[in-house]
Design an enzyme around this catalytic site. Structure first.
Site, PDB file in Angstrom:
ATOM      1  CD  GLU A 575      18.307  12.507  15.966  1.00 20.21           C
ATOM      2  OE1 GLU A 575      18.025  12.170  14.794  1.00 20.21           O
ATOM      3  OE2 GLU A 575      18.263  11.706  16.916  1.00 20.21           O
ATOM      4  CD  GLU A 652      13.964  11.357  19.677  1.00 19.70           C
ATOM      5  OE1 GLU A 652      13.656  12.527  19.341  1.00 19.70           O
ATOM      6  OE2 GLU A 652      14.202  10.447  18.865  1.00 19.70           O
TER       7      GLU A 652
END
Length: 848
Positions: A575, A652
């Site tokens: 991220e 994820e």
């Protein structure tokens, strides 16, 4: 399909090979880390009796006593031969010659990685006394950890020096290269200390301890801690470590290095007052050469380490502090294999035959050119040795390095897989003429991996979906300094649920963690960074740290990890929040480094909201080998369906099982990594007194929540256990998860105190305080529970959480350890554990 090279991503079938990832062929990847080592054998029979005493002189020297006869005991379990007594000094005469020390018995045969530890350093003889006795044999450690520290030699005569502490037993006796544990005998000071880098600094008041050591987990918790809730409200700052040690004179002429598996953080390393360097990123392994600064024999040496994580918050989760991973001393010939240079791949592999390709780099730090060959010897999982293969000779000039390559054929190989995690061992021996001057030992697995844009991932030609989970690197009350048994316990809990894949969120893990994944049969997505050129929190390893050392950090970590068969995918970031153009440029650079350092594994990235951030069409689809994103499974599928097609992964996902049907129904999707397997410390900003995250499908102790049961029914091969509960607490039921253990610090036993009713049913409503006590050769290193509310992990008392509290026990010697648990108004209980001397040997397959 376009070829997969360093400058072009591969859009069709990704297969692994030695040197390239090419279309259309099944190729192999590197092997794993060391298996557990065997226990070192003790010495032979006692030495001969002392020489006769010289006659006292009246002015002229008395004659020296004759040497004691050398002990000739057989190798094996005999004790080390005692030193012969020195001849008695004649009056005003010369010192009697010390009797010869009986030879140490031959080392016992090792486990999968080597043989027994050699002894600690011999005590130096006094100038007028008898020779110091040899240090006892060190116990061989695991995953590169050497034996325990050799015992001190006995003190010589009045002016004789005491025997040195020893750097620890060698990790494999009989080898050309010396690898010794450097974990024992450190001194620690919490705070800054001016002049602590200097040899003569007064450190006698410092705390004595062994590493790995995480000082932050010792607390206290504090709402005003600079780590904030991000770091679990635990302390941060500067910590100093110092170690006094002696290098034997036999190592003069060698090249000597100190290796750290990880120091949190901004580690300044000094030897005898000279600064060797700084490593900022606390997750990275590194080493420094100390040859030119070290003293061999004589007054000894002092190594000093200043670890500084004062810049806070430094992480979005609990990171730890100090020398929290293993340390070792490596001594090599001037002509030796460079650090992490040996790379083992299996470019062809089937159940009938395989080719093991070995490439390595030989470095010549000597003063003259040498004609060098490299011999590659493969040992099978059952211990049988295959015929070695030797390279052609090459000239290695002084100060130069030369690459070597050797192929070793293997008939009927045992292929590595999650259901059969077979580990081979490669020994790369450097030979100058007929003499072996260095050897590099590398465990590995024989297997092939393939990513197909339409068929997904396959291992050894069989389709495999990632039933994966992410987690952070703390293990609750143990913090970041985690004994190997504690990791083994966690991995066993994951395997029982049916998890077959692990994401190392969001940073490199320890070498022994990856070794366990190799041995227990997990596939791994090896992740490197949580931040790049920008920061997520002020003190993280993005920004200046990444810009200054990101390339070296990535290259070193891939070299360290690339022989693990468990690793099947690299993730270059999680991220990342840098701007699109900057992020694309960095992603291209990091992907190229991955391909250049290890062409056998593809690269992904855990992208954040890929559609909103315009990561596709084009952009990251054109950079990454496998398209990955967190949570947005529909966007991953959409990007993978673009022309040309791509393989994808949900890097994820949430803990709901609802996405699994989409993954199994879409061949392009290789699997998912749920967040997370376990609750963890930190990521609790503004949540005091909560100090951890409760997003796991298990709590920090591994107790199932409903999510764990749901995944076990979906992924596992067994039915989740049914837990019956009670309502009225009357007693404690105390259970040790193992009834035996060894004295190796890598071994621990979890003792569970269950608040129970009269029928032994757990009373989950109870939060009563449990007090533990211990007798015998053991110590309680932490008390713990699944609670996310702040409470010290040190001491002997812990409030039960949902009726459970734990004491984590380590053996300090051999014998019977008894743990008692009591609570107000409840019947107390006890449990016993039998400890024996020996090395911890990690398990293989389904275990623990």
């Amino acid at each position: 399909m376009k070829p997969f090279s360093l400058s072009h991503r591969f859009c069709g079938v990704i297969v692994v090979a030695a040197g390239v990832v090419a279309a259309g062929a099944l190729l192999g990847c590197g092997g794993g880390s060391a298996g557990g080592s065997g226990t070192g054998a003790t010495g032979g029979s006692a030495a001969g009796t002392a020489g006769t005493t010289g006659t006292a002189g009246t002015g002229a020297p008395g004659a020296a006593g004759t040497n004691g006869g050398t002990g000739t005991g057989a190798a094996g379990t005999g004790t080390t031969g005692a030193a012969g007594n020195g001849g008695t000094t004649g009056s005003a005469g010369t010192t009697g010659t010390a009797g010869s020390v009986g030879p140490t018995g031959a080392a016992g045969a090792g486990g999968t990685t080597g043989r027994g530890g050699a002894g600690g350093m011999t005590g130096a003889a006094g100038t007028s006394g008898s020779a110091g006795t040899s240090g006892t044999a060190g116990v061989t450690g695991t995953a590169g950890r050497g034996g325990t520290t050799g015992s001190a030699g006995t003190t010589g005569g009045a002016s004789g020096a005491a025997g040195t502490t020893g750097t620890g037993g060698s990790s494999a006796s009989g080898r050309a290269r010396s690898v010794s544990s450097f974990d024992d005998g450190w001194l620690f000071f919490k705070g800054d200390a001016t002049g602590a880098d200097q040899t003569a600094f007064a450190d006698t008041s410092w705390r004595a301890l062994n590493v790995p050591h995480d000082w932050s987990i010792e607390g206290p918790f504090d709402q005003s801690a600079p780590t904030l809730g991000n770091g679990g409200y635990l302390p941060a700052g500067v910590g100093w470590y110092r170690k006094h040690f002696t290098l034997p004179t036999t190592q003069q002429g060698k090249r000597v290095f100190v290796e750290f598996d990880g120091v949190m953080a901004n580690a300044d390393i000094y030897i005898n007052g000279t600064k060797l360097g700084t490593r900022a990123n606390g997750y990275m392994s590194f080493r420094y050469e100390i040859t030119s600064q070290a003293v061999f024999g004589g007054s000894g040496n002092v190594i000093a380490v200043r670890a500084n994580n004062s810049s806070q918050p430094a992480s979005r989760w609990y990171a730890g502090a100090g020398i929290y991973r293993h340390v070792r001393i490596v001594a090599t010939d001037p002509v030796h294999v460079a650090q992490w240079a040996t790379f083992v791949t299996t470019p062809t592999a089937s159940t009938s035959s395989a080719t093991v390709h070995v490439q390595t780099t030989v470095q010549n730090q000597g003063t003259a050119a040498q004609s060098v060959t490299v011999q590659a010897a493969v040992t099978a999982p059952n211990g049988s040795a295959l015929a070695p293969v030797t390279s052609a000779a090459q000239n290695v000039a002084a100060g130069a390095s030369v690459d070597f390559a050797v192929d070793v054929p293997v008939a009927s190989p045992m292929l590595w897989s999650p259901t059969s995690p077979s580990i081979y061992t490669l020994t790369a021996s450097v030979r100058v003429g007929s003499t072996t001057v260095d050897d590099d030992v590398v465990p590995f697995g024989i297997r092939t991996i393939k990513y197909d844009a339409d068929a997904g991932f396959s291992l050894n030609g069989t389709s495999l979906k990632f039933k994966g989970a992410g987690m952070h690197h703390d293990v609750s009350g143990l913090g970041a300094a985690v004994p190997m048994r504690a990791w083994q316990r966690r991995l066993s809990q994951m395997k029982q649920i049916g998890i077959n894949a692990i994401r190392t969120s969001h940073n490199p893990y320890s070498p022994e963690f990856l070794e366990l994944c190799d041995r227990m049969g997990f596939v791994v997505m090896d992740e490197f960074f949580d931040a790049w050129t920008g920061h997520k929190v002020a003190g993280d390893f993005g920004g200046t740290t990444f810009n200054n050392s990101g390339t070296a950090d990535l290259t070193d970590t891939i070299k360290r990890d690339r022989n693990h068969p468990s690793i099947v995918l690299y993730s270059i970031g999680n991220e990342i929040r840098d701007g699109l153009s900057s992020q694309l440029a960095t992603a291209k650079s990091l992907t190229n480094i991955c391909h250049a350092t290890d062409p056998t594994r593809p690269v992904t990235q855990a992208l954040f909201r890929p559609k909103d951030n315009m990561y596709y069409p084009g952009n990251f689809v054109d950079v990454l080998d496998v398209f990955g994103a967190n949570y947005r499974i529909n966007e991953v599928a959409e990007a993978c369906a673009l022309t040309p097609h791509h393989a994808g992964v949900v890097t994820e996902g949430g803990t709901s099982t609802s996405d699994w049907s989409m993954i199994t129904g879409n061949n392009q999707l290789t699997g998912e990594f749920i967040w997370t397997a376990f609750d963890y410390l930190g990521e609790a900003a503004d949540m005091w007194p909560t100090v951890g995250s409760a997003t796991g499908i298990m709590d920090r102790m591994g107790t199932h929540k409903s999510g764990a049961d749901s995944y076990q029914r979906l992924w596992g091969s067994t039915t989740p256990p049914t837990v019956t509960t009670g309502t009225t607490a009357s007693k404690i039921v105390l259970t040790a998860d193992h009834t035996t253990m060894v004295t190796d610090p890598n071994d621990v036993v979890y003792v569970k105190a269950q608040i129970s009713d009269s029928s032994n049913r757990v009373v989950t409503s109870s939060s009563t305080a449990v007090t533990f006590s211990i007798s015998g050769p053991g110590t309680i290193i932490a008390v713990d529970s699944g609670s996310t509310t702040q409470e010290s992990f040190r001491g002997t008392a812990r409030n039960a959480y949902q009726g459970l509290a734990f004491a984590i026990v380590q053996a300090t010697g051999a014998g019977t350890i008894t743990v008692n648990a009591s609570a107000s108004g409840l019947t107390a209980a006890s449990a016993t554990v039998q400890a024996s001397a020996g090395a911890f040997v990690p398990c293989s397959g389904t275990c623990d």
